[in-house]
Design an enzyme around this catalytic site. Sequence first.
Site, short mmCIF file in Angstrom:
data_model
loop_
_atom_site.label_atom_id
_atom_site.label_comp_id
_atom_site.label_asym_id
_atom_site.label_seq_id
_atom_site.Cartn_x
_atom_site.Cartn_y
_atom_site.Cartn_z
N GLY A 15 0.86 -1.19 0.00
CA GLY A 15 0.00 0.00 0.00
C GLY A 15 0.89 1.24 0.00
O GLY A 15 2.03 1.20 -0.49
N GLY A 18 4.12 0.72 2.34
CA GLY A 18 4.97 -0.33 1.76
C GLY A 18 5.64 0.17 0.49
O GLY A 18 6.83 -0.09 0.26
N ALA A 142 1.74 9.11 3.63
CA ALA A 142 1.72 8.79 2.19
C ALA A 142 0.30 8.34 1.86
O ALA A 142 -0.39 7.79 2.72
CB ALA A 142 2.71 7.68 1.87
N ARG A 144 -2.29 6.64 -1.44
CA ARG A 144 -2.28 5.87 -2.68
C ARG A 144 -3.16 6.55 -3.71
O ARG A 144 -4.36 6.66 -3.50
CB ARG A 144 -2.88 4.50 -2.35
CG ARG A 144 -2.14 3.34 -2.79
CD ARG A 144 -2.76 2.11 -2.13
NE ARG A 144 -2.91 1.03 -3.07
CZ ARG A 144 -4.05 0.68 -3.62
NH1 ARG A 144 -5.16 1.30 -3.32
NH2 ARG A 144 -4.08 -0.32 -4.47
N LYS A 204 1.49 6.15 20.31
CA LYS A 204 0.81 6.28 19.01
C LYS A 204 -0.58 5.64 19.08
O LYS A 204 -1.56 6.20 18.58
CB LYS A 204 1.66 5.61 17.91
CG LYS A 204 1.02 5.72 16.54
CD LYS A 204 2.03 5.69 15.44
CE LYS A 204 1.52 6.31 14.14
NZ LYS A 204 0.50 5.57 13.47
N ASN A 208 -4.12 7.51 18.26
CA ASN A 208 -5.04 6.96 17.27
C ASN A 208 -6.39 6.60 17.91
O ASN A 208 -7.44 6.78 17.29
CB ASN A 208 -4.45 5.70 16.60
CG ASN A 208 -3.31 6.02 15.64
OD1 ASN A 208 -2.44 5.20 15.43
ND2 ASN A 208 -3.29 7.20 15.05
N ASN A 212 -9.12 8.65 15.79
CA ASN A 212 -9.54 8.05 14.52
C ASN A 212 -11.03 7.67 14.47
O ASN A 212 -11.74 8.02 13.53
CB ASN A 212 -8.67 6.83 14.21
CG ASN A 212 -7.24 7.22 13.90
OD1 ASN A 212 -6.81 8.33 14.22
ND2 ASN A 212 -6.49 6.34 13.29
N SER A 275 -6.91 8.11 9.01
CA SER A 275 -6.84 6.88 8.20
C SER A 275 -8.13 6.07 8.35
O SER A 275 -8.57 5.42 7.41
CB SER A 275 -5.61 6.06 8.62
OG SER A 275 -5.61 5.86 10.01
N GLU A 287 -9.25 -0.48 11.32
CA GLU A 287 -8.30 -1.00 12.32
C GLU A 287 -8.86 -0.84 13.73
O GLU A 287 -8.10 -0.87 14.69
CB GLU A 287 -6.98 -0.24 12.17
CG GLU A 287 -6.36 -0.45 10.80
CD GLU A 287 -5.09 0.35 10.57
OE1 GLU A 287 -4.09 -0.25 10.16
OE2 GLU A 287 -5.11 1.57 10.79
#
Length: 322
Positions: A15, A18, A142, A144, A204, A208, A212, A275, A287
């Site tokens: 993704g 990666g 980052a 996609r 972290k 999150n 999130n 995310s 997640e």
Amino acid sequence: MTSLSSYPWHICGAGAIGSLWASALASHGANVTLLLKDTAQLAQYQAAGGVRLLEGDEQTHIKPDALIPNSRAAVNHHPQKIKHLLVCCKSYATLDAILPWRKYLTHDTQIVLLQNGMGSAQRLQRALTHANIYCAISTDGAWRKGPFDVVRAGDGETLIGSFSDHLIAAEIPAAIQSLCQPMVNEPRLDIAWRTDIRTPMWHKLAINSVINALTAIYQCTNGELINHPQGRPRLQQLCIETQDVMARLGIVPLGQGLPNTAVRILQQTALNKSSMLQDCQAGRPTEIEAINGYIIQQGALYHLPCAGHKQVCEDLRRIYAI
Ligand code: KPL
């Protein structure tokens, strides 16, 4: 001095993160191989003609080998073992992503999990008792644009440390040491070793867990959560519950406290969608289990009810029918 080009890396989970890592490692001379899921993903990779990373005005294009489990290429072309495995898939997909490759792992394979949330390293260790597992967390951004086509949204820092009990926390394997050398050109990763990776991982996770799910429930940007009439009081409640769980586990608290840190991060990322909101809007699994679910599970060990965390899990399931 160890050099990146001395260590072959297999990357599982192609993704955004990666692909960023594949681009950075390959650009610095490492021999990178992508471990893809199936023929459909391999076809996407071939159609894309490699991995593209856009960073500002600079584009990096790499064409690493890509394998799928049980393919003739994996069997013939790749009889050599996987020595260094970087896992960037979502935490819930970890076992399904790694176990098809288990016959290529050796007793000394180093597996680095770079994921949000917690619990997958424990599950992997139960499945592969002797595996040498390392955990990494990152503030790199980052996203996609398309398959194997990634935009770098922001430079961050990655911390790596050992997870498996049988590893010596202060001992940095040479391959990981080579990742921690300053990278000379773009795309650069800023990677550091941490003897106590559990603390930053928990920090972290805590951030999150209070941001999130709420942004996904109220379908708002990070900045909009700050003054959200229902969201903000719930954020405060989640902070209290998370800090309680951390205190019981003996985790060092965040320097400025969780509520202040969460608001600072919301301000710094005000225009971003979390995310989890992005996953929900794209109809992907979330997640939530590895984030809020993990906190609930740890709290239960100390009879902490974590009612706010349970409520966000329930709300999310109701809203997105997941
Ligand atoms: O890491 C994040 C995410 O969206 O996953 C931030 C921006 C910190 C929000 O929790």
